[in-house]
Design an enzyme around this catalytic site. Structure first.
Site, PDB file in Angstrom:
ATOM      1  CE  LYS A  58      -3.291   2.600   2.911  1.00 37.62           C
ATOM      2  NZ  LYS A  58      -4.165   2.593   4.097  1.00 37.62           N
ATOM      3  CG  ASP A  61      -5.475   7.915   4.696  1.00 35.27           C
ATOM      4  OD1 ASP A  61      -6.358   8.594   4.139  1.00 35.27           O
ATOM      5  OD2 ASP A  61      -5.709   6.870   5.333  1.00 35.27           O
ATOM      6  CE  LYS A  65      -6.591   8.632   8.079  1.00 36.68           C
ATOM      7  NZ  LYS A  65      -7.314   7.537   8.731  1.00 36.68           N
ATOM      8  CG  ASP A 103      -1.914   5.104   4.984  1.00 34.80           C
ATOM      9  OD1 ASP A 103      -1.821   4.017   5.586  1.00 34.80           O
ATOM     10  OD2 ASP A 103      -2.970   5.506   4.459  1.00 34.80           O
ATOM     11  CD  GLU A 135      -6.682   5.287   2.446  1.00 34.14           C
ATOM     12  OE1 GLU A 135      -7.697   5.365   3.173  1.00 34.14           O
ATOM     13  OE2 GLU A 135      -5.549   5.036   2.899  1.00 34.14           O
ATOM     14  NE  ARG A 145     -11.124  -0.989   3.537  1.00 35.97           N
ATOM     15  CZ  ARG A 145     -11.764  -1.183   4.682  1.00 35.97           C
ATOM     16  NH1 ARG A 145     -12.940  -1.793   4.704  1.00 35.97           N
ATOM     17  NH2 ARG A 145     -11.228  -0.791   5.827  1.00 35.97           N
TER      18      ARG A 145
END
Ligand code: BES
Ligand code: MN
Ligand code: ZN
Length: 496
Positions: A267, A272, A279, A290, A351, A353
């Site tokens: 990933k 993020d 968030k 991330d 996001e 996945r």
């Protein structure tokens, strides 16, 4: 750093510093006893003063004693006589950190080792090289002041290796160095801020890696090529960002093996924000980590190339930012994945996945022997396992068992969580083939279940590294995990 083994009495060897273990009972490490004998009992006479308690991890630098060939002795507390793997690592880490603060250039390590059944001579040297290298890691900060001078330490001898297993111990050093270099590469990437480590930067690093190793080939797909691959889920995530996305393909061709490759998918969200499902601001800076899965994959490709591993390995890195904007995806939007399945995006913060499902689908063209994705996928995994274990979820229990065992061998532990059908059923959507979230309960597993819908027929495992790959707080930074675990796993796959 140069590492070597020592099969003879460390007291006879010429180094700047002898590193001797002391237990809280006042006993010396077995090799420390040999050193004490050479010094005519001076070491024990010093300890008899009671100044050094031998608490795990404490250190004391002393001038050398008559009879020894070194100029200093470093006492290192090892606590209980019964030495665990963790305790040994802690003592070794403290020892190397203490040496790094001195002008010592060469040292011989004569600590008490854990029992051989836990740590044979091969794993002893491999783990020692990994732990010592990690202890010497300096964060690649962007501070403007003068950098502290690098440690003088340039050579470490690992004592206590039996002459009969010298070859295995030397192999452990070679393997440990490759793994340590991969972990360093990973940490350097993961620690960089999001405005430096962009998808484009990650792609450049992959290209640079290919420049250093003949057996590595890199291909970078730009947005148009990602569109041509019909990666609608990946494109949905990158929509809100002005940074161009990249899909990085790194292929390592083994010298001999023609067998199906292992595919590693990382990933690569370089930042993020959560997107429209924004968030909370607290600790949002940590979302620069991330892309730790991506950094793991790039680090692993370096490990594999440095070892010249006899196993084909492919690294896939979907990388972009997750940003809010007027163009960003919105809750309720429905997109079509490369596999053709439609996804209702109920939460734009789920996001990872979305970029992974398209990358996992891409892996099918390799007809891989195994696919492993590595991702800072869920906060729920941190709630479940804390920071000590990486979460493993799989459609192949044998593969999970291998990963968990490699985690034990590498002291980079992982724990399998169940992935049964019920979890996948929680992803039901009224409007699309599935939703991208399924509520808070079992969040680490429902995330894996989402990926599971794209890996049918593949031997696949998912590693959630959200808790294990970085630490927050005062020592904020990447841990380099799970490079050690995956190095062990690939080494074992290559030799079977
Ligand atoms: N990158 C985060 C997961 C994460 C959280 C990693 C904390 C490290 C520390 C991921 O993209 C995310 O936001 N996941 C959401 C999923 C939720 C919306 C279903 C989460 O964990 O809250
Ligand atoms: Mn997110
Ligand atoms: Zn994320």
């Amino acid at each position: 750093m140069k590492f070597d083994i020592l099969t003879s009495n460390p007291a006879q060897t010429t180094v700047d510093c002898l590193v001797v273990g002391v237990h809280d009972s006042g006993a010396l490490s077995p090799l420390g006893v040999a050193v004490d004998r050479k010094s005519g009992g001076a070491l024990m006479r010093f300890l008899a003063h009671g100044d050094f308690a031998g608490r795990l991890g404490e250190t004391l630098l002393l001038p050398a004693f008559r009879g020894l060939k070194c100029s200093r002795v470093l006492l290192v507390g090892q606590g209980k006589l019964e030495v665990s793997r963790r305790g040994w690592r802690k003592a070794l880490t403290s020892a190397v950190a203490a040496l790094a603060k001195t002008r010592v250039r060469s040292a011989a390590i004569a600590l008490t080792r854990p029992a051989t059944r836990e740590l044979d001579d091969y794993l002893y040297t491999r783990s020692a090289v990994e732990a010592a290298s990690a202890a010497l890691y300096r964060v690649n900060d962007l501070k403007s002041g003068k950098k502290a001078p690098p440690p003088a330490l340039e050579a470490i001898k690992l004592a206590g290796v039996r002459a009969t297993s010298a070859a295995a111990a030397r192999r452990g050093i070679v393997h440990g160095l490759a793994s340590a270099n991969g972990a360093k590469l990973m940490r350097d990437l993961a620690n960089l801020p999001g405005n430096v480590c962009t998808p484009t930067y990650l792609a450049e690093q992959a290209v640079a890696l290919a420049g250093r190793h003949d057996r590595i080939k890199v291909r970078v797909l730009d947005e148009a090529e990602i569109r041509a691959e019909k990666m609608g889920c990946f494109l949905a995530v990158t929509r809100g960002s002005d940074e161009p996305p990249k899909f990085i393909v790194i292929e390592y061709k083994a010298p001999r093996a023609a067998r199906a490759p292992v595919v590693l998918v990382g990933k690569g969200i370089t930042f993020d924000t959560g997107g429209i499902s924004l968030k909370d601001p607290g600790a949002m800076d940590e979302m620069k980590f991330d892309m730790s899965g991506a950094a793991t994959v790039i680090g692993m490709m370096s490990v594999v190339a440095e070892l010249g591993l006899n196993l084909n390995v492919v690294g896939l890195v979907p990388t972009c930012e997750n940003m809010p904007s007027g163009r960003a995806i919105k809750p309720g939007d429905i997109v079509t994945s490369a596999a053709g399945l439609t996804v209702e995006i109920l939460n734009t913060d789920a996001e990872g996945r979305l970029i992974l499902c398209d990358a996992l689908h891409y892996s099918r063209r390799y007809k891989p022997q195994a696919v492993i994705d590595i991702a800072t996928l869920t906060g729920a995994c941190v709630i479940a396992l804390g920071h000590h274990h990486t979460g493993v979820m799989t459609n192949d229990d044998q593969l999970a068992a291998e990963l968990v065992e490699s985690g034990v061998r590498a002291d980079d532990r992982a724990w399998q969580m169940p992935l049964t059908d019920e979890y996948g059923e929680q992803l039901r959507s009224n409007f699309a083939d599935m939703a991208n979230v399924a509520g808070r309960d079992g969040g680490a597993i429902t995330a894996a279940a989402f990926l599971g819908k794209f890996t049918e027929g593949l031997r696949w495992a998912h590693m959630d590294i959200a808790g294990s790959t970085y630490v927050g707080g005062a020592a904020k930074g990447s841990t380099g995990r799970p490079v050690a675990l995956l190095s062990d796993f690939l080494l074992r796959r290559a030799s079977r």
